[in-house]
Design an enzyme around this catalytic site. Sequence first.
Site, PDB file in Angstrom:
ATOM      1  N   SER A 144      57.130 -17.332 102.478  1.00 46.69           N
ATOM      2  CA  SER A 144      56.065 -16.405 102.837  1.00 46.69           C
ATOM      3  C   SER A 144      55.161 -16.233 101.629  1.00 46.69           C
ATOM      4  CB  SER A 144      56.666 -15.045 103.227  1.00 46.69           C
ATOM      5  OG  SER A 144      55.658 -14.043 103.329  1.00 46.69           O
ATOM      6  N   TYR A 157      62.170  -7.788 101.454  1.00 42.45           N
ATOM      7  CA  TYR A 157      61.631  -9.061 101.962  1.00 42.45           C
ATOM      8  C   TYR A 157      60.939  -9.838 100.842  1.00 42.45           C
ATOM      9  CZ  TYR A 157      58.905 -12.179 105.023  1.00 42.45           C
ATOM     10  OH  TYR A 157      58.336 -13.271 105.641  1.00 42.45           O
TER      11      TYR A 157
END
Length: 262
Positions: A144, A157
């Site tokens: 990501s 995350y």
Amino acid sequence: MNAQTMLSGRHALVTGASGGIGTAIAHMLAEAGAHVTLAGRKKEPLHRLADDIDGSTCVVSGFDVTDPASIADGMDKAHDVFGPVSILINNAGEAPSAPFEKTTAQMWSQVLAVDLSGVFHVTQAALPYLKSSDQGARIINIASTAGLTGYAYVSAYCAAKHGVIGLTRALALELADKGVTVNAVCPGFTDTPLLRRSIETIMQKSGRSFDDVLAEFTKANPQKRLITPQEVAHTVLWLASPGANAVTGQAVVVAGGEVMAG
């Protein structure tokens, strides 16, 4: 090389295959001629995906990336159907949000277990198969832009995805002379059911409109839009192709210019 035969005869395993980016990747790899193992925890959506794909698929349900025994069982089943895995797509993940002060130890541990340790466990289980491939094996980790920069309210995350990119780079060096390339794909905010649910949650909590909340997700993107799962899948297909033999240890950003990796 014909796009429909680019990966002919190759065996690709996709974790988290039943939704969003994973589904798009599975479709695209199958369209390129690969045998695709669809791995995930839930049986029904995986079988629906298998029915939708015009290609050769194997469903491995009950595949929990946090459980080495489950992974080993799934790898054995996939091998029995299509032989050794030569393309591994580590896509399974989750991204709960909370302010750092309200991020519990349980949430922190769960996100790292799925998003980072899951990549470790699955890759370690698949590695003997990958190293035995005579076609040039691939490990492609779906990371990501959160692995390259910071975002508020998703500290666990961000930490996990930074770890995935570090693991990608370390493993790329270890396997550089073993016929295995290792890369990460780093999407920005992508139009998936997961993101749509996040938007709906914010709408419910704030009373704001869909368009207003969506604008918050897209304002940092110079193209002023969400990334599509198909755009991520196209990048994965390129990294899996013979033309990417010399590409390894890279974090390839798919984010409309929001984050530029140096």
